[in-house]
Design a protein around this motif. Structure first.
Motif, PDB file in Angstrom:
ATOM      1  N   ASP A 128      -3.503 -19.764  50.115  1.00 48.86           N
ATOM      2  CA  ASP A 128      -4.060 -21.053  50.518  1.00 48.86           C
ATOM      3  C   ASP A 128      -5.464 -20.848  51.083  1.00 48.86           C
ATOM      4  O   ASP A 128      -5.622 -20.466  52.243  1.00 48.86           O
ATOM      5  CB  ASP A 128      -3.157 -21.727  51.547  1.00 48.86           C
ATOM      6  CG  ASP A 128      -3.661 -23.098  51.953  1.00 48.86           C
ATOM      7  OD1 ASP A 128      -4.382 -23.731  51.156  1.00 48.86           O
ATOM      8  OD2 ASP A 128      -3.348 -23.536  53.072  1.00 48.86           O
ATOM      9  N   HIS A 129      -6.471 -21.079  50.269  1.00 41.16           N
ATOM     10  CA  HIS A 129      -7.854 -20.836  50.695  1.00 41.16           C
ATOM     11  C   HIS A 129      -8.326 -21.829  51.751  1.00 41.16           C
ATOM     12  O   HIS A 129      -9.233 -21.539  52.510  1.00 41.16           O
ATOM     13  CB  HIS A 129      -8.796 -20.842  49.487  1.00 41.16           C
ATOM     14  CG  HIS A 129      -8.978 -22.188  48.864  1.00 41.16           C
ATOM     15  ND1 HIS A 129      -8.085 -22.706  47.973  1.00 41.16           N
ATOM     16  CD2 HIS A 129      -9.950 -23.119  49.033  1.00 41.16           C
ATOM     17  CE1 HIS A 129      -8.481 -23.902  47.600  1.00 41.16           C
ATOM     18  NE2 HIS A 129      -9.613 -24.187  48.232  1.00 41.16           N
ATOM     19  N   GLU A 130      -7.706 -22.993  51.841  1.00 41.36           N
ATOM     20  CA  GLU A 130      -8.142 -24.007  52.804  1.00 41.36           C
ATOM     21  C   GLU A 130      -7.823 -23.637  54.246  1.00 41.36           C
ATOM     22  O   GLU A 130      -8.590 -23.961  55.150  1.00 41.36           O
ATOM     23  CB  GLU A 130      -7.529 -25.362  52.459  1.00 41.36           C
ATOM     24  CG  GLU A 130      -8.078 -25.956  51.170  1.00 41.36           C
ATOM     25  CD  GLU A 130      -7.442 -27.287  50.827  1.00 41.36           C
ATOM     26  OE1 GLU A 130      -6.722 -27.856  51.688  1.00 41.36           O
ATOM     27  OE2 GLU A 130      -7.659 -27.760  49.702  1.00 41.36           O
ATOM     28  N   THR A 131      -6.706 -22.985  54.476  1.00 37.54           N
ATOM     29  CA  THR A 131      -6.307 -22.663  55.855  1.00 37.54           C
ATOM     30  C   THR A 131      -6.487 -21.192  56.212  1.00 37.54           C
ATOM     31  O   THR A 131      -6.311 -20.826  57.362  1.00 37.54           O
ATOM     32  CB  THR A 131      -4.841 -23.085  56.116  1.00 37.54           C
ATOM     33  OG1 THR A 131      -4.007 -22.491  55.122  1.00 37.54           O
ATOM     34  CG2 THR A 131      -4.684 -24.590  56.076  1.00 37.54           C
ATOM     35  N   THR A 132      -6.828 -20.375  55.236  1.00 36.01           N
ATOM     36  CA  THR A 132      -7.080 -18.958  55.508  1.00 36.01           C
ATOM     37  C   THR A 132      -8.381 -18.821  56.298  1.00 36.01           C
ATOM     38  O   THR A 132      -9.351 -19.521  56.036  1.00 36.01           O
ATOM     39  CB  THR A 132      -7.165 -18.171  54.194  1.00 36.01           C
ATOM     40  OG1 THR A 132      -5.864 -18.148  53.597  1.00 36.01           O
ATOM     41  CG2 THR A 132      -7.625 -16.739  54.417  1.00 36.01           C
ATOM     42  N   THR A 133      -8.358 -17.925  57.289  1.00 36.91           N
ATOM     43  CA  THR A 133      -9.558 -17.644  58.085  1.00 36.91           C
ATOM     44  C   THR A 133      -9.901 -16.168  57.942  1.00 36.91           C
ATOM     45  O   THR A 133      -9.221 -15.438  57.210  1.00 36.91           O
ATOM     46  CB  THR A 133      -9.324 -17.977  59.576  1.00 36.91           C
ATOM     47  OG1 THR A 133      -8.308 -17.109  60.092  1.00 36.91           O
ATOM     48  CG2 THR A 133      -8.924 -19.430  59.765  1.00 36.91           C
TER      49      THR A 133
END
Length: 163
Positions: A128-133
């Protein structure tokens, strides 16, 4: 890492045991079993890096076992720690299962960088690229694979004894 035996290799022959890392019956100066193993476990992690490799540690350990590693020391040794998170996992069983799948994927696909983890696709999990930090890599289940939120394990019915 074994609570009983400390850091062990994949094919080390050990007797199975269930010893909690949070065990508090420890000799001084240790307060938990995780404290007892912290120096040795941390050194084993550091020894696992080759001098020429980029030092990235993917943390797939439970919070209980992660306490047995000195992350401040790893940071001092220029090790970047990235924690894996499974957002749609319901209950401890699903978290353990997701972490195991990710570890298997990394080993079988010879993943040696974070970019390779983006290809993780076992059992419906997807990156999940949106929530990965920068220090947290997140995986979510695709909608058709989401577990039920209630009673995720089958119940066993007891047989009535005939006496």
């Amino acid at each position: 890492l074994s609570g009983m035996w400390g850091p062990v290799r994949a094919l080390t022959w050990i007797t199975p045991s269930r010893l909690e890392m949070a065990c508090k019956k420890m000799p001084e100066p240790y307060t938990t079993l995780a404290d007892f193993w912290k120096d040795k476990a941390t050194q084993c992690v550091l020894d696992g890096f080759s001098p020429s490799s980029s030092k990235i540690l993917l943390n797939v350990a439970s919070d209980e076992y992660a306490k047995s590693v000195d992350f401040k020391r790893l940071e001092q040794e220029n090790v970047r720690v990235v924690k894996a998170d499974f957002r749609d996992a319901v209950g401890t069983i699903h978290l353990k299962y997701g972490r195991g799948l990710l570890a298997r994927f990394g080993i079988t696909h010879d993943v040696d960088d974070l970019e390779g983890l983006k290809k993780f696709d076992l059992e419906g999990y997807r990156y999940d690229h949106e929530t990965t930090t920068e220090d947290l890599v997140v995986f979510k289940l695709s909608p058709q694979h989401e577990p039920a939120t209630k009673n995720t394990t089958p119940s066993k019915k007891r047989k009535k004894s005939s006496s």
